[in-house]
Design an enzyme around this catalytic site. Structure first.
Site, mmCIF file in Angstrom:
data_model
loop_
_atom_site.group_PDB
_atom_site.id
_atom_site.type_symbol
_atom_site.label_atom_id
_atom_site.label_comp_id
_atom_site.label_asym_id
_atom_site.label_seq_id
_atom_site.Cartn_x
_atom_site.Cartn_y
_atom_site.Cartn_z
ATOM 1 N N LYS A 227 0.849 -1.386 -0.126
ATOM 2 C CA LYS A 227 -0.137 -0.118 0.005
ATOM 3 C C LYS A 227 0.867 1.430 -0.119
ATOM 4 O O LYS A 227 0.571 2.140 -0.672
ATOM 5 C CB LYS A 227 -1.064 0.112 1.350
ATOM 6 C CG LYS A 227 -1.794 1.149 1.362
ATOM 7 C CD LYS A 227 -2.795 1.248 2.549
ATOM 8 C CE LYS A 227 -3.412 2.594 2.923
ATOM 9 N NZ LYS A 227 -4.299 2.370 3.769
ATOM 10 N N GLU B 138 10.292 -4.966 4.688
ATOM 11 C CA GLU B 138 10.313 -6.152 4.214
ATOM 12 C C GLU B 138 9.748 -6.292 2.745
ATOM 13 O O GLU B 138 10.815 -7.109 2.160
ATOM 14 C CB GLU B 138 9.182 -7.133 4.909
ATOM 15 C CG GLU B 138 9.532 -7.306 6.529
ATOM 16 C CD GLU B 138 8.883 -5.958 7.379
ATOM 17 O OE1 GLU B 138 8.566 -4.917 6.624
ATOM 18 O OE2 GLU B 138 8.778 -6.392 8.801
ATOM 19 N N GLY C 158 -4.763 -1.634 4.949
ATOM 20 C CA GLY C 158 -4.060 -2.781 4.482
ATOM 21 C C GLY C 158 -4.895 -4.027 4.788
ATOM 22 O O GLY C 158 -4.964 -4.858 4.098
ATOM 23 N N ARG C 159 -5.441 -4.255 6.157
ATOM 24 C CA ARG C 159 -6.061 -5.458 6.526
ATOM 25 C C ARG C 159 -7.508 -5.563 5.728
ATOM 26 O O ARG C 159 -8.078 -6.659 6.181
ATOM 27 C CB ARG C 159 -5.944 -5.676 7.841
ATOM 28 C CG ARG C 159 -6.609 -4.532 8.481
ATOM 29 C CD ARG C 159 -6.260 -4.682 10.163
ATOM 30 N NE ARG C 159 -6.802 -3.426 11.012
ATOM 31 C CZ ARG C 159 -5.861 -2.549 10.983
ATOM 32 N NH1 ARG C 159 -4.828 -2.259 10.382
ATOM 33 N NH2 ARG C 159 -6.369 -1.343 11.684
ATOM 34 N N GLU D 219 -5.071 -6.369 14.888
ATOM 35 C CA GLU D 219 -4.492 -5.016 14.198
ATOM 36 C C GLU D 219 -5.647 -4.179 14.606
ATOM 37 O O GLU D 219 -5.203 -3.161 14.668
ATOM 38 C CB GLU D 219 -3.950 -5.143 12.858
ATOM 39 C CG GLU D 219 -2.873 -4.174 12.763
ATOM 40 C CD GLU D 219 -2.004 -4.318 11.248
ATOM 41 O OE1 GLU D 219 -2.595 -3.932 10.349
ATOM 42 O OE2 GLU D 219 -0.774 -4.662 11.439
ATOM 43 N N HIS E 105 -6.654 -33.150 17.484
ATOM 44 C CA HIS E 105 -5.436 -34.029 18.081
ATOM 45 C C HIS E 105 -4.390 -33.325 18.550
ATOM 46 O O HIS E 105 -3.323 -33.588 18.684
ATOM 47 C CB HIS E 105 -5.136 -35.003 17.034
ATOM 48 C CG HIS E 105 -6.083 -35.908 16.622
ATOM 49 N ND1 HIS E 105 -6.369 -37.032 17.100
ATOM 50 C CD2 HIS E 105 -7.267 -36.081 15.462
ATOM 51 C CE1 HIS E 105 -7.530 -37.753 16.643
ATOM 52 N NE2 HIS E 105 -8.018 -36.819 15.786
ATOM 53 N N LYS F 119 9.277 -1.152 14.294
ATOM 54 C CA LYS F 119 9.989 -0.792 13.032
ATOM 55 C C LYS F 119 10.933 0.338 13.126
ATOM 56 O O LYS F 119 12.193 0.197 12.663
ATOM 57 C CB LYS F 119 9.058 -0.028 12.190
ATOM 58 C CG LYS F 119 7.971 -1.133 11.658
ATOM 59 C CD LYS F 119 7.130 -0.190 10.469
ATOM 60 C CE LYS F 119 5.802 -0.803 10.204
ATOM 61 N NZ LYS F 119 5.026 -0.019 9.329
HETATM 62 O O1 F6P Z 1 1.935 -4.039 10.091
HETATM 63 C C1 F6P Z 1 1.599 -2.762 9.760
HETATM 64 C C2 F6P Z 1 1.159 -2.681 8.209
HETATM 65 O O2 F6P Z 1 1.008 -1.359 8.127
HETATM 66 C C3 F6P Z 1 -0.067 -3.312 8.028
HETATM 67 O O3 F6P Z 1 -1.384 -2.727 8.402
HETATM 68 C C4 F6P Z 1 -0.092 -3.339 6.630
HETATM 69 O O4 F6P Z 1 -1.004 -4.275 6.111
HETATM 70 C C5 F6P Z 1 1.465 -4.094 6.283
HETATM 71 O O5 F6P Z 1 2.220 -3.293 7.228
HETATM 72 C C6 F6P Z 1 1.909 -3.906 4.929
HETATM 73 O O6 F6P Z 1 1.847 -2.478 4.553
HETATM 74 P P1 F6P Z 1 2.308 -2.187 2.891
HETATM 75 O O7 F6P Z 1 1.039 -2.967 2.311
HETATM 76 O O8 F6P Z 1 2.018 -0.686 2.926
HETATM 77 O O9 F6P Z 1 3.312 -2.557 2.617
#
Ligand code: F6P
Length: 556
Positions: A207, A213, A279-280, A365, A396, A520
């Site tokens: 987003k 990452e 995002g979620r 979240e 199980h 972060k």
């Molecule tokens: O974990 C924090 C967060 O901002 C989430 O809300 C989001 O889904 C994720 O990081 C990834 O963010 P992006 O889509 O901006 O890479």
């Protein structure tokens, strides 16, 4: 916006009194009311939702509904659907529901009709998906794409991977998808190890397009692809050839198209969305591009249709009939009146094996907050730990604790009437045996086994107490016809809206996520200390310093 303190409402006081007077006894509740299951079963879209094995009676249900009314769930719901900036700490509208509005609908927010924009992007995604699916979109050496790798994390990963797994039978037979999320280099190394770069397409989904990452993995994916293409002689070792290869093997999904261009991906190959999609809550936005490629545009449209069906139900059904409202209220009942800390989601559908992981981000979240939307402390317990595994595997493993442990763990059981893989074991239909397990578990949890019943089985007296099941362990059963794209959309929307209902009652902003920020920031401060910066190491607390010193001593 006035935030109601739920604990000051009349309904809260009523619920407190009802809880004190309530002795859970589902056996008697069912015995005394032959209509209990019918009275407490609802339908929404294709889903049949049986709430009767919950610890409620008509008075509790009525008081819970009153609580929703007093906390203005209806007003907040309208504000969300209308595009008010209900995400107050980020000053944003919350409009994931606009992503699934049908073409021709209209929703004007800040002077712009967002629905045509949504459909414009959808058309672009569908055209791209068609090209990849029918082999017109080729890699740099002219070969069709066989593997689509989605690189993203959190909402840019969990939704796509969960739905991809859920809808496996709908996936194009010449295309498979992989998902890289973790910054642990093992994730990328393992996922690309057996891939042919000439037939691999990466979708970089972020987003913000700033997530450490995802950008790290995207750069590593680009290096892997280009190095491999050069090494095999598929492309020349020139800047121009590399740029050409990126254009054929990388597309992006983001709200930040300028940052996509900076990364080197042609904005023509980027699919946008808007800051009003959290995002979620984004799997039904361009973040679902990988899914549109995998399952095709008709199925993706069916998936969006499933969400929309539940949106309409959530907006239109009276609270007493409104499944997401009732599911949210039940969670409030268990968290705030029974002290429940966790909530198990137990799909009796192997294809839903990532559903609990998906719900962890959606629910935790969203509602894992200790302050209300106005910055004041919450006035009661909020959030729940969502977890689960598909049945029968969970049976199980951890069901022992749910059946006989000391904690109350409300469970959602999810099952489908039909399987994509009908099978017989001799005369036994295996799916029916599977469903028998689902039903048996909900029954055992609700009704248990008394001492007298255990004794009647001839159990030795010293073992009786170990074999007693107290029962009265609440569960909701959700059953659908089959795991279709529409049903998966319906399931997601159910949980999106029940999460919203809880957030409204608790008075929190369910759409920000400040709790992920500190880690972060600290990671960026600690990174230099790990590699070689001794001054940065000296600045750390003694525990962190000790761990880094151990690492430095051990590293090869
Ligand atoms: O974990 C924090 C967060 O901002 C989430 O809300 C989001 O889904 C994720 O990081 C990834 O963010 P992006 O889509 O901006 O890479």
């Amino acid at each position: 916006m006035t935030i109601v303190d739920p604990t000051t409402t009349t309904a809260w006081a009523t619920l407190t009194g009802l809880k004190t007077a309530y002795t859970p006894d589902l056996r008697s509740a069912f015995a005394n009311d032959p209509n209990r299951a019918a009275t407490l079963t609802r339908t929404v879209g294709d889903l049949f939702v049986d709430l009767s094995k919950n610890l409620i009676d008509e008075h509790i249900l009525a008081a819970l509904v009153d609580l929703a009314t007093e906390c203005d769930v209806a007003g907040r719901r309208e504000a969300m659907f209308r595009g008010d900036r209900i995400n107050v700490t980020e000053n944003r509208s919350v409009l994931h529901t606009a992503l699934r509005r049908p073409k021709g609908d209209s929703l004007v927010v800040d002077g712009t009709d967002v629905v045509p924009e949504v459909h414009e992007v959808l058309e672009k995604i569908y055209a791209f998906a068609d090209q990849v699916r029918d082999g017109q979109w080729t890699g740099v050496t002219g070969k069709r794409i066989h593997t689509v790798v989605n690189v993203g994390i959190g909402g840019s990963d969990l939704g796509p991977v969960m739905v991809y797994e859920a809808l496996k039978p709908y996936v194009h037979d010449q295309i498979r998808c992989r998902f890289i999320s973790n910054i642990d280099p093992t994730d990328l190394a393992e996922k690309v190890a057996d891939l042919d770069p000439e037939t691999t397409l990466f979708i970089i989904a972020s987003k913000t397009f700033t997530t450490l990452e995802t950008l790290t993995n995207a750069r590593m994916a680009r290096a892997w692809l280009l190095d491999a293409l050069v090494a095999t002689g598929a492309i020349e070792d020139t800047e121009e050839a590399r740029t050409g290869a990126v254009a054929k093997h990388f597309v992006a999904v983001s709200t930040a198209l300028d940052k996509v261009a900076e990364f080197g991906i042609d904005p023509a190959n980027a699919f946008g969305f808007w800051d009003w999609v959290g995002g979620r809550y984004s799997v039904d936005s361009a973040v679902g591009t990988v899914l549109a490629v995998a399952i095709g545009k008709e199925n993706f449209a069916g998936f969006l249709g499933g969400f929309h069906t539940v949106d309409e139900h959530f907006v239109g059904a009276p609270f007493e009939q409104n499944v997401p409202v009732l599911m949210g209220l039940l969670n409030i009942w268990y968290v705030d009146f029974f002290g429940a800390e966790s909530h198990a989601v137990l799909p009796y559908a192997q294809y839903l094996h990532r559903f609990a992981a998906y719900l962890q981000q959606l629910t935790m979240e969203s509602n894992g907050k200790g302050v209300r939307a106005d910055g004041s402390p919450v006035t009661c317990a909020t959030g729940e730990i969502f977890w689960g595994e598909p049945g029968t595997n969970g049976q199980h493993a951890f069901y022992q604790l749910i059946h006989q442990g000391t904690r109350l763990i409300p469970c959602d059981f999810i099952a489908m009437a039909n399987t994509a893989h009908p099978a017989k074991d001799g005369d036994q239909d295996v799916h029916e045996l599977f469903l028998a397990n689902f039903l048996a578990q909900t029954k055992a949890l609700a009704f248990g086994k008394t001492e007298a019943e255990v004794r009647a089985e001839g159990v030795a007296e010293e073992l009786v107490s170990a074999k007693v099941f107290k029962g009265n362990r609440p569960s909701t059963s959700i059953i659908g016809p089959a795991l279709t794209p529409a049903v998966v959309g319906q399931l997601i929307a159910l949980y999106e809206h029940s999460t919203f209902v809880q957030g409204v009652i608790w008075g929190i902003d369910s759409f920000d996520q400040w709790g992920v920020e500190l880690g972060k920031q600290l990671a960026m401060q600690i990174a230099p200390a790990i590699s070689k910066d001794d001054a940065a190491l000296a600045d750390q607390d003694s525990s962190t310093r000790g761990l880094i010193e151990y690492y430095r001593a051990q590293r090869h």
